[in-house]
Design a protein around this motif. Sequence first.
Motif: not given
Lengths: 305, 349
Positions: B21-27, B29-40
């Motif tokens: 669940i923590a991994a899901y929430i963090i990811l 949040a990162v995704s919503a912040g736009g900090a996630m690479s399209p690859l990931l």
Amino acid sequence: MSFLNSLISGISLGSIYAIIALGYTMVYGIAKMLNFAHGDVIMVGAYICFFATSRFGLPPLLGVLLAVIVCTVLGMTIEKLAYAPLRSAPSLAVLITAIGVSYFLQNAALLLWTPNPKVFPNFFARTVLTPEGAVFEKTGVELFGGALRISYVTLVTILVNVVIMIALTAFTGNTKMGKAMRACSEDKDAARLMGISVNTTISVTFAIGSGLAAIAGVLFMSAYPNLVPTTGSMPGIKAFTAAVFGGIGSIPGAFLGGLLLGVIEIFAKTYISTQLSDAIVFAVLIIVLLVKPTGLLGRQIREKV
Amino acid sequence: MKKLNLTKTSRRSFLTYGFVIAAYIILQAVSAGGAMSPLLKGMLVPICAYVVMAISLNLTVGILGELSLGHAGFMSVGAFMGVTAAISLQNAIPSPALRLAAALVVGALFAGIMGFLIGIPVLRLNGDYLAIVTLAFGEIIKAIFNNFYLGLDSHGFHMSLLQDNTHLEPDGRLIIAGPMGIGRIQKIASYTAGVILILICLIIIFNLVNSRAGRAIMAIRDNRIAAESVGIPITKYKMMAFVTSAAMAGAAGALFALNYSTVVANKFDFNTSILVLVFVVLGGLGNMLGSIIAAAALTILPEALRQFADYRMLVYAIVLILVMLVRNNPTIKSFFERFRFGKKGGAEE
């Protein structure tokens, strides 16, 4: 005649499987591990022979010899570096390491020799002049007015297989090292108490298995001359199946299992379906294991409480 | 990670849920912040699918103690049947989320049935012979799907083997096209659905392991003869674990396939089975959290090694060998043992 043709090509393919299966079965019998990298040693052997003969112009026999030497050294190196430190580790850990070695060999080959397929030369073709003066490559003998065609590769493969079987049986039966191998596969601790060096014995087993893999690689490539870095994996899986089919750990079992697997595969291709031939081979394996759970010639393991 | 073994089973399972669940929430949040690479971002669903594959195989290898080399076969069954269900239900269920759920259930159901059918012969064998038969079944499933044609028209389903003899109506659609697999798939799989699937699988596994049946299964793993002598029906419990594991792999396959526009049978070959087995062994047998981390890390690793370009798979192989050597080195093992407080834990071997 088509039946006889299929039977002969089946025996030929089966002979290659049998030679590869020997490597699996000997290593399993003594080190109790499934050496998944064995199929890739075949590929390395084929590449060495290919480059020795095509690029450096060595005669075929020297090329094969070089391949055998390189593979023998490679097999012993792999054993020393990757498997020997894990001798007391759980068998699954050794299995995963073997898979790692297999990935390593495939990807190293990919880097060294590129993924472009190489066409393996046919060592057994002879240039013949017809009475009309035309030149053509003669790759086999024809019997019964051309109805039965046997290629030289097929003949050599079957012959080599028989020689290897006889030599190996004599080796394990009569020499000191052969006896040490049998002792180690029976009971490693007792063998150690009798003064047998288990490590050396395992090393020699890997050396023999890998040397045979090189020969099998050259024979396989002569029959199916498309050489790529993943060439070894499918014959590897098939030969592993053949070893289990005949009863893993048993040398005559590998011989029998390999031959039967080759014949079944070719018959399935000829008479049932080319696409489903692999499925049929594996289905036969499953049926055999259900009837005889330790393979055709495998020893019945008695369970102790 | 090793320290987790000290805690009680229930605490460990809550930690596993918490981690997911923590991994899901963090990811998220990162995704919503736009900090996630399209690859990931593109890899999130495959990672979820491989995590489910790893924990389901861990049930067979770690809890039941039988080596399976054909787990990708169940993934294949789930993928093909799940996608077929998703395509067939396109008009009946307009909501993509519900259609995805239906596809996962259908995939799991078919893989479970296949697991039962395969289990009947397979579970009679032991050890390496069992392993080779699972390998054989995996290859057979691959060969069959490579030559299987399934079409849908107004008269219902039509299927044929080897050649396309489905003779569909003009309005029909050939869903499975032999070696071409399934094309034009609507990508309805989502990361959220993947995480929910992981959590459902974890709940099933932890409840199974901590139940009477789970203790029976582990008793069979530890000593089959002793288990049999105290009256545990071996085949029944082995089958229970095997079918559960197969069904989860089926759901994972459906999730995986619905993330791509095409799916072919050759994707689910021996190498895929081996890949999942590597996750399980590296993560630790019977250790679900370990499987999750190993599956996620090793799926990302080849991508993270992109800077090594051609060398990445070579590096991957070397890392794999070194990790196995280090993990099983007696000196290093005893070194880490010193950091364990009190009693020894460990579900390994």
